[in-house]
Scaffold this motif. Structure first.
Motif, PDB file in Angstrom:
ATOM      1  N   LYS A 144      41.106  94.292  53.380  1.00 54.70           N
ATOM      2  CA  LYS A 144      39.728  94.625  53.501  1.00 54.70           C
ATOM      3  C   LYS A 144      38.783  93.978  53.959  1.00 54.70           C
ATOM      4  N   HIS A 145      38.930  92.468  53.918  1.00 55.95           N
ATOM      5  CA  HIS A 145      38.274  91.335  54.552  1.00 55.95           C
ATOM      6  C   HIS A 145      38.333  91.551  55.866  1.00 55.95           C
ATOM      7  N   THR A 146      39.570  91.651  56.641  1.00 58.08           N
ATOM      8  CA  THR A 146      39.615  91.823  57.883  1.00 58.08           C
ATOM      9  C   THR A 146      38.986  93.185  58.526  1.00 58.08           C
ATOM     10  N   GLY A 147      39.235  94.206  57.618  1.00 59.76           N
ATOM     11  CA  GLY A 147      38.583  95.357  57.988  1.00 59.76           C
ATOM     12  C   GLY A 147      36.896  95.371  57.884  1.00 59.76           C
ATOM     13  N   SER A 148      36.322  94.564  57.286  1.00 59.04           N
ATOM     14  CA  SER A 148      35.034  94.364  57.254  1.00 59.04           C
ATOM     15  C   SER A 148      34.676  93.205  58.290  1.00 59.04           C
ATOM     16  N   HIS A 149      35.421  92.170  58.722  1.00 58.83           N
ATOM     17  CA  HIS A 149      35.393  90.973  59.687  1.00 58.83           C
ATOM     18  C   HIS A 149      36.514  91.356  60.708  1.00 58.83           C
ATOM     19  N   PRO A 150      36.604  92.049  61.637  1.00 59.28           N
ATOM     20  CA  PRO A 150      37.702  92.495  62.445  1.00 59.28           C
ATOM     21  C   PRO A 150      38.263  91.076  63.219  1.00 59.28           C
ATOM     22  N   THR A 151      37.341  90.015  63.265  1.00 54.80           N
ATOM     23  CA  THR A 151      37.715  88.766  63.917  1.00 54.80           C
ATOM     24  C   THR A 151      38.506  87.854  62.806  1.00 54.80           C
ATOM     25  N   HIS A 152      38.356  88.041  61.722  1.00 55.92           N
ATOM     26  CA  HIS A 152      38.805  87.142  60.612  1.00 55.92           C
ATOM     27  C   HIS A 152      40.319  87.710  60.296  1.00 55.92           C
ATOM     28  N   ARG A 153      41.079  87.398  60.995  1.00 54.57           N
ATOM     29  CA  ARG A 153      42.648  87.664  60.686  1.00 54.57           C
ATOM     30  C   ARG A 153      43.623  86.736  60.172  1.00 54.57           C
ATOM     31  N   GLN A 154      43.283  85.502  59.951  1.00 56.00           N
ATOM     32  CA  GLN A 154      44.088  84.404  59.488  1.00 56.00           C
ATOM     33  C   GLN A 154      43.695  84.087  58.215  1.00 56.00           C
ATOM     34  N   PHE A 155      44.712  83.926  57.167  1.00 54.42           N
ATOM     35  CA  PHE A 155      44.513  83.623  55.742  1.00 54.42           C
ATOM     36  C   PHE A 155      45.767  82.629  55.084  1.00 54.42           C
ATOM     37  N   ARG A 156      45.233  81.947  54.380  1.00 53.98           N
ATOM     38  CA  ARG A 156      45.663  80.899  53.456  1.00 53.98           C
ATOM     39  C   ARG A 156      46.240  81.560  52.194  1.00 53.98           C
ATOM     40  N   ALA A 157      47.729  81.943  52.020  1.00 53.81           N
ATOM     41  CA  ALA A 157      48.327  82.275  50.780  1.00 53.81           C
ATOM     42  C   ALA A 157      48.203  80.773  49.865  1.00 53.81           C
ATOM     43  N   VAL A 158      47.477  81.169  48.687  1.00 57.30           N
ATOM     44  CA  VAL A 158      47.728  80.011  47.588  1.00 57.30           C
ATOM     45  C   VAL A 158      48.262  80.504  46.604  1.00 57.30           C
ATOM     46  N   ILE A 159      49.533  79.793  46.219  1.00 53.67           N
ATOM     47  CA  ILE A 159      50.416  80.078  45.051  1.00 53.67           C
ATOM     48  C   ILE A 159      50.437  79.061  44.284  1.00 53.67           C
ATOM     49  N   THR A 160      50.002  79.131  42.876  1.00 52.43           N
ATOM     50  CA  THR A 160      49.763  77.921  41.922  1.00 52.43           C
ATOM     51  C   THR A 160      50.750  78.180  40.730  1.00 52.43           C
ATOM     52  N   SER A 161      51.436  77.209  40.466  1.00 53.47           N
ATOM     53  CA  SER A 161      52.305  77.366  39.205  1.00 53.47           C
ATOM     54  C   SER A 161      52.051  76.194  38.449  1.00 53.47           C
ATOM     55  N   PHE A 162      52.442  75.919  37.516  1.00 55.33           N
ATOM     56  CA  PHE A 162      52.059  75.056  36.459  1.00 55.33           C
ATOM     57  C   PHE A 162      53.271  74.468  35.858  1.00 55.33           C
ATOM     58  N   TRP A 163      53.582  72.973  35.938  1.00 52.99           N
ATOM     59  CA  TRP A 163      54.544  72.062  35.608  1.00 52.99           C
ATOM     60  C   TRP A 163      54.427  71.391  34.436  1.00 52.99           C
ATOM     61  N   ARG A 164      55.423  70.943  33.868  1.00 53.44           N
ATOM     62  CA  ARG A 164      55.135  69.792  32.595  1.00 53.44           C
ATOM     63  C   ARG A 164      56.307  68.965  32.669  1.00 53.44           C
ATOM     64  N   VAL A 165      55.958  67.566  32.585  1.00 46.10           N
ATOM     65  CA  VAL A 165      56.873  66.776  32.459  1.00 46.10           C
ATOM     66  C   VAL A 165      57.109  66.395  30.936  1.00 46.10           C
ATOM     67  N   SER A 166      58.387  66.073  30.567  1.00 41.25           N
ATOM     68  CA  SER A 166      58.838  66.078  29.404  1.00 41.25           C
ATOM     69  C   SER A 166      59.925  64.997  29.369  1.00 41.25           C
ATOM     70  N   PRO A 167      60.073  64.041  28.303  1.00 40.77           N
ATOM     71  CA  PRO A 167      61.119  63.175  28.111  1.00 40.77           C
ATOM     72  C   PRO A 167      62.312  63.936  27.909  1.00 40.77           C
ATOM     73  N   ALA A 168      63.171  63.089  28.784  1.00 46.48           N
ATOM     74  CA  ALA A 168      64.757  63.725  28.615  1.00 46.48           C
ATOM     75  C   ALA A 168      65.417  62.953  27.626  1.00 46.48           C
ATOM     76  N   GLU A 169      66.700  63.648  27.357  1.00 46.90           N
ATOM     77  CA  GLU A 169      67.580  62.775  26.390  1.00 46.90           C
ATOM     78  C   GLU A 169      67.866  61.310  26.835  1.00 46.90           C
ATOM     79  N   GLY A 170      67.744  60.421  26.069  1.00 55.15           N
ATOM     80  CA  GLY A 170      67.763  58.931  26.504  1.00 55.15           C
ATOM     81  C   GLY A 170      66.447  58.151  26.679  1.00 55.15           C
ATOM     82  N   ASN A 171      65.400  59.043  26.708  1.00 54.11           N
ATOM     83  CA  ASN A 171      64.114  58.307  27.059  1.00 54.11           C
ATOM     84  C   ASN A 171      63.752  58.270  25.490  1.00 54.11           C
ATOM     85  N   PRO A 172      63.271  56.854  25.352  1.00 56.62           N
ATOM     86  CA  PRO A 172      62.564  56.631  24.242  1.00 56.62           C
ATOM     87  C   PRO A 172      61.738  57.491  23.295  1.00 56.62           C
ATOM     88  N   LEU A 173      60.942  58.394  24.255  1.00 56.81           N
ATOM     89  CA  LEU A 173      59.904  59.346  23.593  1.00 56.81           C
ATOM     90  C   LEU A 173      60.927  60.638  23.453  1.00 56.81           C
TER      91      LEU A 173
END
Length: 89
Positions: free
Chosen positions: A53-82
């Protein structure tokens, strides 16, 4: 007192904690004018339609950045004192 653990095992995984988004977030950004579709959780359909739709409204705007965000967590593994401390052992 803070501790620094220099040699400990850690694991990286998807964040499933309460309140964390359960699906990736998707967004389109026009690289010509920097307008954005806004982020949506779990489906990339809205950002894709927005880009068309954006390109339809602005015909010269034809390039886009696809932003995909996922969320991670760091946890202590077995053997870690925590590892036993966080598991309540």
């Amino acid at each position: 007192m803070k501790s620094l653990i220099k040699a400990a095992e850690w694991t990286l995984s998807t964040d499933t904690a309460q309140g964390a988004p359960q699906e990736p977030m998707y967004e389109s950004e026009c690289t010509t004018c920097a307008e954005s579709s806004g982020a949506t959780e779990g489906s990339r359909v809205h950002p894709e339609i927005w880009a068309l739709k954006h390109t339809g409204s602005h015909p010269t705007h034809r390039q886009f950045r696809a932003v995909i965000t996922s969320f991670w967590r760091v946890s202590p593994a077995e053997g870690n004192p925590l590892y036993d401390q966080e598991a309540g052992r």
